[in-house]
Scaffold this motif. Structure first.
Motif, PDB file in Angstrom:
ATOM      1  N   LEU A 265       0.938  -1.121   0.137  1.00  0.00           N
ATOM      2  CA  LEU A 265       0.123  -0.099   0.131  1.00  0.00           C
ATOM      3  C   LEU A 265       0.744   1.210   0.063  1.00  0.00           C
ATOM      4  O   LEU A 265       0.644   2.405  -0.422  1.00  0.00           O
ATOM      5  N   ALA A 266       2.004   1.069   0.678  1.00  0.00           N
ATOM      6  CA  ALA A 266       2.853   2.376   0.623  1.00  0.00           C
ATOM      7  C   ALA A 266       3.857   2.717  -0.387  1.00  0.00           C
ATOM      8  O   ALA A 266       4.050   3.813  -0.870  1.00  0.00           O
ATOM      9  N   ARG A 267       4.020   1.550  -1.324  1.00  0.00           N
ATOM     10  CA  ARG A 267       4.798   1.670  -2.384  1.00  0.00           C
ATOM     11  C   ARG A 267       4.337   2.755  -3.444  1.00  0.00           C
ATOM     12  O   ARG A 267       4.989   3.541  -4.061  1.00  0.00           O
ATOM     13  N   PRO A 268       3.037   2.822  -3.778  1.00  0.00           N
ATOM     14  CA  PRO A 268       2.528   3.797  -4.628  1.00  0.00           C
ATOM     15  C   PRO A 268       2.909   5.248  -4.298  1.00  0.00           C
ATOM     16  O   PRO A 268       3.246   6.154  -4.869  1.00  0.00           O
ATOM     17  N   VAL A 269       2.692   5.438  -2.813  1.00  0.00           N
ATOM     18  CA  VAL A 269       3.024   6.986  -2.228  1.00  0.00           C
ATOM     19  C   VAL A 269       4.271   7.039  -2.179  1.00  0.00           C
ATOM     20  O   VAL A 269       4.928   8.317  -2.731  1.00  0.00           O
ATOM     21  N   ASP A 270       5.049   5.974  -2.171  1.00  0.00           N
ATOM     22  CA  ASP A 270       6.545   6.384  -2.402  1.00  0.00           C
ATOM     23  C   ASP A 270       6.959   6.483  -3.559  1.00  0.00           C
ATOM     24  O   ASP A 270       7.978   7.504  -3.781  1.00  0.00           O
ATOM     25  N   THR A 271       6.519   5.958  -4.570  1.00  0.00           N
ATOM     26  CA  THR A 271       6.601   6.353  -5.774  1.00  0.00           C
ATOM     27  C   THR A 271       6.371   7.994  -6.241  1.00  0.00           C
ATOM     28  O   THR A 271       6.934   8.594  -6.983  1.00  0.00           O
ATOM     29  N   LEU A 272       5.065   8.296  -5.947  1.00  0.00           N
ATOM     30  CA  LEU A 272       4.530   9.671  -5.699  1.00  0.00           C
ATOM     31  C   LEU A 272       5.609  10.595  -5.013  1.00  0.00           C
ATOM     32  O   LEU A 272       5.859  11.629  -5.676  1.00  0.00           O
ATOM     33  N   VAL A 273       5.693  10.337  -4.070  1.00  0.00           N
ATOM     34  CA  VAL A 273       6.691  11.290  -3.273  1.00  0.00           C
ATOM     35  C   VAL A 273       8.392  11.416  -3.883  1.00  0.00           C
ATOM     36  O   VAL A 273       8.737  12.672  -4.065  1.00  0.00           O
TER      37      VAL A 273
END
Length: 433
Positions: free
Chosen positions: A156-164
């Motif tokens: 779940l956190a990986r897409p947020v990591d990519t966006l950051v």
């Protein structure tokens, strides 16, 4: 921003992991509670039935010692428990299995409401107590669920990591940065990534269009400026008014300088540097010649005058220092070149009244339009000269500085990093504000 982004990503991952773990724990507690509430009555009913069944069996054989003893041994053997049969005076009548140190179940035996005795059952003494038998499966189940929670949190956190990461890159000036839409990304994260990429593409196109427009406008401005200078020379040769022509020349030179500053600022904004190994003495001498000053004003105090940078931008910075001394310091006394550790310092000593308190910093702010005497600067000045010097210095790994001289006047200059080993380039200008 990098540290902040890493902290945000790590914190999000930890929070998801923690919440999933707590959810699993809370679910387990709820399930156990529900089973106890629902199954408690059923267990009690089954226990009461077993008590009644056992009491009836022993009531049937109570008066027959042989059958009674056989029943006690049969129950003890079949169920692997300890069984004791006692009368109403607590006297032992029969025993099966090992002696019971502590009775864990007592079943009263009655006939027509008259007590006959009691059957005592114990089973803990016959079954070894191994806490790991019960704890290990629970631990393994919890570990598996916890690992699943960690994997789900990472996913779940990986897409947020990519966006950051993409946001950090875009904020650092990499306009071609895009967020990767991962194969399993669905829902809001995929929509957000696509929206971010669309936004970044529009920004990149707008900046590219602005860059082309600025270059085109600057080119178109310089063309008529050059023609105007030619025309003034022709008019001067033809007997025109020298004072008027001199004024026109000054305005043309001022406009040409403003266009040059805008072009230099644009190159810094877009990171368009062409670094190469340069000789600081040559740069300083050329700057004096272009400003119409004697090369004898150059004072070199550096054994190693090699540097790596953009010749056009560094020439603009030196020209701005000399122009600043002319306008606000009644002329340049010397252009000095010094070696300062891993940097080279260019600075101009002027003949003015020096800097007012606090101006050592304020003169490098864009659009600062007060001179050292407190009066407005001359017309045509946007207050970008020294601000541009500071940006050029930072783009070359240095810094601008200003101070009052002990003998009077001001000293304004900047430092640049010396030429490094082969392959070492000028620092990126994307971070220059």
């Amino acid at each position: 921003m990098g540290r902040l982004g890493h902290f945000v990503r790590a914190r999000l991952h930890r929070r998801l992991f923690l919440w999933f773990g707590l959810s699993i724990l809370a679910t387990g507690l709820v399930v156990v509670t529900v089973l106890n509430l629902v199954g408690g009555n059923t267990w009690k009913q089954e226990t009461d039935r077993m008590r009644t069944f056992a009491a009836h069996r022993f009531e049937e054989v109570w008066d027959e010692p042989a059958r009674r003893d056989a029943l006690v041994r049969s129950v003890a053997t079949d169920l692997d428990i300890g069984v004791e049969l006692r009368d109403t005076s607590d006297a032992l009548l029969s025993r099966g299995g090992e002696p019971c140190r502590r009775s864990e179940l007592s079943v009263p035996v009655e006939r027509n409401g008259v007590p006959l005795g009691v059957v005592r059952v114990c089973y803990s003494a016959f079954r070894p107590r191994n806490p790991l038998r019960a704890a290990l499966p629970l631990f393994l189940a919890g570990a598996v669920l916890w690992m699943a929670a960690g994997k789900l949190a990472r996913r779940l956190a990986r897409p947020v990591d990519t966006l950051v990461k993409a946001t950090e890159a875009l904020g650092a000036g990499r306009l071609d940065a895009r967020a990767e839409v991962l194969p399993h990304t669905t829902g809001e994260f995929a929509v957000l990534a696509v929206a971010f990429n669309d936004m970044a593409a529009r920004i990149e196109k707008q900046v590219a269009d602005q860059r082309e427009l600025l270059a085109a406008v600057s080119h178109e401005l310089r063309t008529p400026l050059a023609r105007m200078r030619v025309l003034t020379e022709l008019l001067r040769d033809g007997g025109g008014n020298p004072r008027t022509l001199d004024q026109v020349d000054r305005e043309v030179v001022e406009l040409d300088a403003l266009v040059g500053e805008l072009l230099a600022s644009s190159r810094l904004d877009f990171g368009q540097l062409t670094p190469r190994v340069l000789d600081a003495r040559t740069l300083a001498a050329q700057a004096l010649e272009r400003a119409g000053l004697s090369v004898e004003l150059l004072d070199v105090e550096a054994a190693d005058a090699g540097l790596q940078g953009d010749a056009t931008l560094l020439g603009r910075a030196l020209a701005n220092l000399l122009e600043n001394a002319r306008r606000h310091g009644t002329g340049a006394e010397a252009l000095r070149l010094q070696e300062r550790g891993e940097h080279l310092a260019f600075f101009v000593d002027d003949r003015g009244q020096g800097l007012q308190p606090g101006e050592e910093v304020r003169i490098f702010q864009p659009f600062y339009r007060k001179d050292r005497g407190g009066e407005a600067r001359e017309a045509g000045s946007l207050g970008l000269g020294l601000a541009l010097v500071q940006r050029i210095a930072r783009a070359h790994g240095g810094e601008a500085f200003a101070e009052n001289r002990a003998g009077g006047g001001a000293r304004v200059g900047f430092t640049v990093r010396k030429a490094g080993p082969p392959g070492v380039s000028v620092p990126s200008t994307n971070a220059v504000g």
